[in-house]
Design an enzyme around this catalytic site. Structure first.
Site, short mmCIF file in Angstrom:
data_model
loop_
_atom_site.label_atom_id
_atom_site.label_comp_id
_atom_site.label_asym_id
_atom_site.label_seq_id
_atom_site.Cartn_x
_atom_site.Cartn_y
_atom_site.Cartn_z
N GLN A 1 13.23 136.78 97.46
CA GLN A 1 12.65 136.55 98.78
C GLN A 1 12.09 135.13 98.85
O GLN A 1 11.69 134.68 99.91
CB GLN A 1 11.53 137.57 99.04
CG GLN A 1 12.01 139.00 99.12
CD GLN A 1 10.83 139.97 99.21
OE1 GLN A 1 10.22 140.14 100.26
NE2 GLN A 1 10.49 140.57 98.08
N HIS B 1 15.69 135.13 102.01
CA HIS B 1 14.89 134.51 103.08
C HIS B 1 15.19 133.03 103.26
O HIS B 1 14.39 132.29 103.85
CB HIS B 1 13.39 134.74 102.80
CG HIS B 1 12.98 136.16 102.93
ND1 HIS B 1 11.77 136.65 102.48
CD2 HIS B 1 13.63 137.25 103.43
CE1 HIS B 1 11.69 137.95 102.71
NE2 HIS B 1 12.80 138.34 103.28
N ARG C 1 5.00 122.36 102.13
CA ARG C 1 5.35 123.36 101.13
C ARG C 1 6.50 122.88 100.26
O ARG C 1 6.54 123.10 99.05
CB ARG C 1 5.72 124.68 101.81
CG ARG C 1 4.50 125.42 102.34
CD ARG C 1 4.86 126.75 102.95
NE ARG C 1 5.58 127.63 102.04
CZ ARG C 1 6.30 128.67 102.46
NH1 ARG C 1 6.42 128.91 103.75
NH2 ARG C 1 6.93 129.44 101.59
N ASP D 1 11.77 128.80 97.43
CA ASP D 1 11.41 127.59 96.67
C ASP D 1 12.53 127.05 95.77
O ASP D 1 12.40 125.96 95.22
CB ASP D 1 10.15 127.87 95.83
CG ASP D 1 10.29 129.07 94.90
OD1 ASP D 1 9.29 129.78 94.70
OD2 ASP D 1 11.42 129.31 94.40
N ALA E 1 4.31 137.50 85.38
CA ALA E 1 5.72 137.27 85.06
C ALA E 1 5.89 136.29 83.91
O ALA E 1 6.76 136.46 83.06
CB ALA E 1 6.43 136.74 86.30
N PRO F 1 0.99 142.16 88.01
CA PRO F 1 -0.34 142.46 87.46
C PRO F 1 -1.06 143.55 88.25
O PRO F 1 -1.99 144.17 87.73
CB PRO F 1 -1.09 141.13 87.58
CG PRO F 1 -0.31 140.27 88.48
CD PRO F 1 1.08 140.80 88.53
P1 OAD Z 1 3.24 138.68 98.50
O1 OAD Z 1 2.29 137.55 98.55
O2 OAD Z 1 3.19 139.72 99.56
O3 OAD Z 1 3.04 139.46 97.11
C1 OAD Z 1 2.95 138.77 95.90
C2 OAD Z 1 2.91 139.78 94.76
O4 OAD Z 1 2.93 139.06 93.54
C3 OAD Z 1 1.66 140.66 94.72
O5 OAD Z 1 2.07 142.01 94.51
C4 OAD Z 1 0.88 140.15 93.51
O6 OAD Z 1 0.19 141.20 92.85
C5 OAD Z 1 2.00 139.62 92.64
N1 OAD Z 1 1.64 138.59 91.69
C6 OAD Z 1 0.63 137.67 91.77
N2 OAD Z 1 0.65 136.86 90.67
C7 OAD Z 1 1.68 137.29 89.89
C8 OAD Z 1 2.22 136.87 88.62
N3 OAD Z 1 1.69 135.85 87.95
N4 OAD Z 1 3.29 137.52 88.13
C9 OAD Z 1 3.85 138.58 88.79
N5 OAD Z 1 3.39 139.02 90.01
C10 OAD Z 1 2.32 138.38 90.53
O7 OAD Z 1 4.69 138.05 98.37
P2 OAD Z 1 6.13 138.70 98.65
O8 OAD Z 1 6.16 140.16 98.33
O9 OAD Z 1 7.13 137.85 98.01
O10 OAD Z 1 8.62 136.27 104.02
O11 OAD Z 1 6.22 138.50 100.25
C11 OAD Z 1 7.38 138.85 100.88
C12 OAD Z 1 7.63 137.95 102.07
O12 OAD Z 1 6.45 137.91 102.90
C13 OAD Z 1 7.92 136.51 101.78
O13 OAD Z 1 9.22 136.25 101.38
C14 OAD Z 1 7.60 135.86 103.12
C15 OAD Z 1 6.28 136.56 103.39
O14 OAD Z 1 5.94 136.62 104.70
C16 OAD Z 1 8.90 135.58 105.11
O15 OAD Z 1 8.27 134.62 105.43
C17 OAD Z 1 10.05 136.09 105.90
#
Ligand code: OAD
Length: 251
Positions: A98, A116, A67, A101, A234, A217
């Site tokens: 969160q 995180h 990654r 990267d 975004a 989205p």
């Molecule tokens: P998720 O994968 O749960 O959610 C990603 C979100 O981004 C979704 O709501 C999509 O609709 C949205 N999305 C997709 N493409 C997009 C774009 N081009 N522009 C804007 N939004 C877009 O990811 P997180 O909410 O970040 O934690 O997940 C939270 C945590 O779960 C992570 O930090 C990680 C994971 O397990 C740990 O590992 C502790």
């Protein structure tokens, strides 16, 4: 978009909360997107817990190193640059992410809180003694890779990311919670709002009088807390928001 720009224009302090969706257009997979999400392809129990690391350190270490290579090859998209521009347009802006990267820092955002952790930092699993990132091997593919050993205690070296069941970094978390309660506007970009405790931040901001603006989205768990929803990616929404903000300032 104009309503969002108005809310930002009236804010002395802006908090921007970002999730994996913020990095999607830079080619980094999210976690929960149905097919492409990491958790659709990999079992988090096998890769993102301390128990999994102790069970199979080479498997877990190899996956994070892979990654890290993906992230290093990625370019911050226009949405990242828009947040740097926004920093100059509002009195105070802080990013709480969160994401592990490091793209916000790489593009030059000045105040970034990593809830995180980061793929760019390492420490040993037993005592969390820091370990130099440039001494970490970089396997080409997503393959098993033996982690180095800590020169002080001999335990295996792990990435400094927060795994399931682990506490978030104390100082960063306290600062993020304080900022959520003290901001006048909060942008929530690219998070499903499914992971606690980060998912509480938009609700804390809303309950303390801030305007919550969601950029995504798709509808999410956060949408209920949002006053304004900018429905889109975004990479397009954030530059449009900055344009609306600067346009509004010139008219
Ligand atoms: P998720 O994968 O749960 O959610 C990603 C979100 O981004 C979704 O709501 C999509 O609709 C949205 N999305 C997709 N493409 C997009 C774009 N081009 N522009 C804007 N939004 C877009 O990811 P997180 O909410 O970040 O934690 O997940 C939270 C945590 O779960 C992570 O930090 C990680 C994971 O397990 C740990 O590992 C502790």
């Amino acid at each position: 978009m104009r309503a969002a720009a108005r809310a930002l224009r009236g804010a002395r302090r802006v908090l921007v909360a970002t999730g994996a969706g913020m990095s999607r257009e830079s080619g980094i997979p999210t976690f929960r997107d149905a097919l492409t999400g990491l958790w659709a392809r990999y079992d988090p129990e096998e890769l993102a817990t301390e128990a999994a690391f102790r069970r199979n350190p080479a498997r877990v270490f190899g996956w994070y190193a892979w990654r890290r290579r993906l992230v290093r090859a990625a370019e911050p998209h226009p949405g990242y640059h828009a947040l740097v521009a926004l920093e100059r347009l509002v009195p105070e802006l802080v990013i709480v992410t969160q994401n592990v990267d490091g793209l916000h820092r790489r593009v030059g955002s000045r105040r970034v809180l990593e809830l995180h952790g980061s793929l760019e930092r390492f420490s040993c699993v037993d005592a969390r003694h820091p370990f130099p990132a440039d001494a970490v091997p970089e396997p080409a593919a997503d393959a098993a890779c033996e982690p180095p050993r800590c020169p002080r205690c001999g335990s295996a070296v792990r990435p400094d990311v927060v795994w399931f069941g682990e506490m978030l970094p104390e100082r960063v978390t306290a600062e993020a919670w304080d900022l959520a309660a003290a901001c006048q506007a909060m942008l929530v970009v690219g998070t499903s709002g499914l992971v606690q405790p980060a998912a509480q931040l938009p609700y804390i901001a809303r309950d303390t009088g801030a305007t919550v603006i969601e950029v995504n989205p798709d509808p999410t768990e956060v949408s209920a807390a949002a006053h304004i929803v900018c429905s889109g990616p975004a990479g397009a929404m954030l530059p449009a928001l900055v344009a609306a903000l600067t346009e509004g300032e010139s008219t």
